[in-house]
Design an enzyme around this catalytic site. Structure first.
Site, PDB file in Angstrom:
ATOM      1  N   ARG A  50      24.778   3.408  48.499  1.00 51.49           N
ATOM      2  CA  ARG A  50      23.465   4.678  48.298  1.00 51.49           C
ATOM      3  C   ARG A  50      22.097   3.691  49.067  1.00 51.49           C
ATOM      4  O   ARG A  50      21.584   3.200  48.307  1.00 51.49           O
ATOM      5  CB  ARG A  50      23.046   4.872  46.987  1.00 51.49           C
ATOM      6  CG  ARG A  50      24.131   5.770  46.068  1.00 51.49           C
ATOM      7  CD  ARG A  50      23.147   5.960  44.592  1.00 51.49           C
ATOM      8  NE  ARG A  50      24.385   6.454  44.276  1.00 51.49           N
ATOM      9  CZ  ARG A  50      24.025   6.752  42.886  1.00 51.49           C
ATOM     10  NH1 ARG A  50      23.290   5.843  42.552  1.00 51.49           N
ATOM     11  NH2 ARG A  50      25.432   7.452  42.471  1.00 51.49           N
ATOM     12  N   ASP A  52      18.779   3.717  51.335  1.00 48.63           N
ATOM     13  CA  ASP A  52      17.166   4.108  51.305  1.00 48.63           C
ATOM     14  C   ASP A  52      17.489   5.076  52.396  1.00 48.63           C
ATOM     15  O   ASP A  52      18.023   5.047  53.473  1.00 48.63           O
ATOM     16  CB  ASP A  52      16.383   3.172  51.142  1.00 48.63           C
ATOM     17  CG  ASP A  52      17.396   2.565  49.378  1.00 48.63           C
ATOM     18  OD1 ASP A  52      17.396   3.273  48.299  1.00 48.63           O
ATOM     19  OD2 ASP A  52      16.600   1.462  49.227  1.00 48.63           O
ATOM     20  N   TYR A 111      25.823  -5.822  55.840  1.00 45.74           N
ATOM     21  CA  TYR A 111      24.532  -5.086  55.936  1.00 45.74           C
ATOM     22  C   TYR A 111      23.922  -5.758  57.875  1.00 45.74           C
ATOM     23  O   TYR A 111      24.029  -7.022  57.519  1.00 45.74           O
ATOM     24  CB  TYR A 111      23.379  -5.262  55.490  1.00 45.74           C
ATOM     25  CG  TYR A 111      23.525  -3.923  54.083  1.00 45.74           C
ATOM     26  CD1 TYR A 111      22.767  -2.755  54.370  1.00 45.74           C
ATOM     27  CD2 TYR A 111      24.083  -4.313  53.196  1.00 45.74           C
ATOM     28  CE1 TYR A 111      23.433  -1.994  53.074  1.00 45.74           C
ATOM     29  CE2 TYR A 111      24.693  -3.504  52.282  1.00 45.74           C
ATOM     30  CZ  TYR A 111      24.039  -2.015  52.622  1.00 45.74           C
ATOM     31  OH  TYR A 111      24.004  -1.563  51.326  1.00 45.74           O
ATOM     32  N   ARG A 202      16.263  -6.189  52.617  1.00 43.28           N
ATOM     33  CA  ARG A 202      14.541  -5.719  53.209  1.00 43.28           C
ATOM     34  C   ARG A 202      13.575  -6.665  52.615  1.00 43.28           C
ATOM     35  O   ARG A 202      12.851  -7.045  53.750  1.00 43.28           O
ATOM     36  CB  ARG A 202      13.934  -4.286  52.791  1.00 43.28           C
ATOM     37  CG  ARG A 202      15.209  -3.500  53.788  1.00 43.28           C
ATOM     38  CD  ARG A 202      14.873  -2.071  53.288  1.00 43.28           C
ATOM     39  NE  ARG A 202      12.870  -1.582  53.272  1.00 43.28           N
ATOM     40  CZ  ARG A 202      12.280  -0.654  52.917  1.00 43.28           C
ATOM     41  NH1 ARG A 202      13.631  -0.292  52.503  1.00 43.28           N
ATOM     42  NH2 ARG A 202      11.662  -0.184  52.607  1.00 43.28           N
TER      43      ARG A 202
END
Length: 255
Positions: A50, A52, A111, A202
């Site tokens: 999921r 953001d 990622y 992040r």
């Protein structure tokens, strides 16, 4: 009901994230609405992760169950037609066994995070990178990144609203490359693990950027990790440089 795996690319800027939310624009909601144009009913698709608000995907994976037997190519073409003009595209579609699960069958998520270092405003990459005006110390960041590898309690790098049962995760891979870019350079962070905590990538990149500027020394990353305290984390970097780049499975459903 026949099950299909979808490989999905999207630009995250217009969306509140992947997950469907009432009266708000989401990637999941956009695809489910397109599916409802093909088979009028409520659809519930499941994704590998999921993302953001503002986060992009190069190769998100989701599965959907259809009432009819669709040719996978026809299904992907029909979905892309009904998704227009939203920045979402079905890159590939394959029929998969009933026990395939986009989330629970996944063995790895990868990622990519992009930082653009240049003084002139980003034009073609606007909204697709985190832009800074200063250069970063690549070797110092690489040294600090090595501290994060392996199995740790990542409480420091976990959002306070994270719903994971445990902060303990295993980080398998974190490399940083410097790439030439028009008028500057980009730093590409390649991060891989079986699963991640909320805002973990992040948080990593925001703290590594502090190392790159010299505000932190590489050993400060160890102190932050050992603190197991969200307050010890560096600034959480903005979402627009983050991409879900790949999801790995025991057998690639798109092979």
């Amino acid at each position: 009901m026949p099950r299909y795996a979808l490989k999905i690319e999207y630009h995250g800027a217009p969306f509140v994230g992947w997950q469907r939310q009432t009266n708000l624009s989401s990637v999941q909601g956009a695809i489910e609405a397109a599916l409802a144009r093909l088979e009028p009913r409520t659809h519930n698709i499941v994704a590998a992760g999921r993302t953001d608000a503002g986060v992009h995907a190069l190769a998100q994976v989701a599965h959907c169950d259809m009432a009819d037997d669709w040719d996978p190519f026809r299904l992907s073409e029909a979905l892309n037609y009904h998704l227009k003009p939203q920045p979402v595209a079905i890159l590939d579609c394959k029929a998969v066994p009933d026990d395939f699960h986009a989330r629970f069958s996944a063995l790895e998520r990868r990622y990519l995070f992009r930082i653009l270092s240049r003084r002139a405003p980003a034009v073609h990459s606007a909204g697709l990178v985190w832009q800074i005006k200063h250069h970063l110390d690549l070797e110092a960041m690489r040294e600090a990144a090595g501290i994060l590898l392996g199995k740790h309690d990542f409480t420091t790098f976990r959002s306070t609203v994270c719903q994971a049962d445990s902060p303990v995760k295993t980080l398998d891979h974190l490399t940083i490359a410097q790439v030439e870019a028009p008028g500057g350079v980009e730093y590409h962070f390649d991060v891989r693990a079986r699963s991640f905590l909320h805002n973990q990538v992040r948080s990593f990149v925001g703290s590594l950027e502090r190392v790159g500027t010299g505000s932190w020394q590489p050993q400060d990353m160890q102190k932050a990790l050992d603190a197991r305290d969200r307050a010890a984390c560096g600034p959480v970097c903005p979402p627009q440089g983050l991409y879900l780049a790949h999801v790995g499975y025991p057998e690639d459903p798109f092979a």
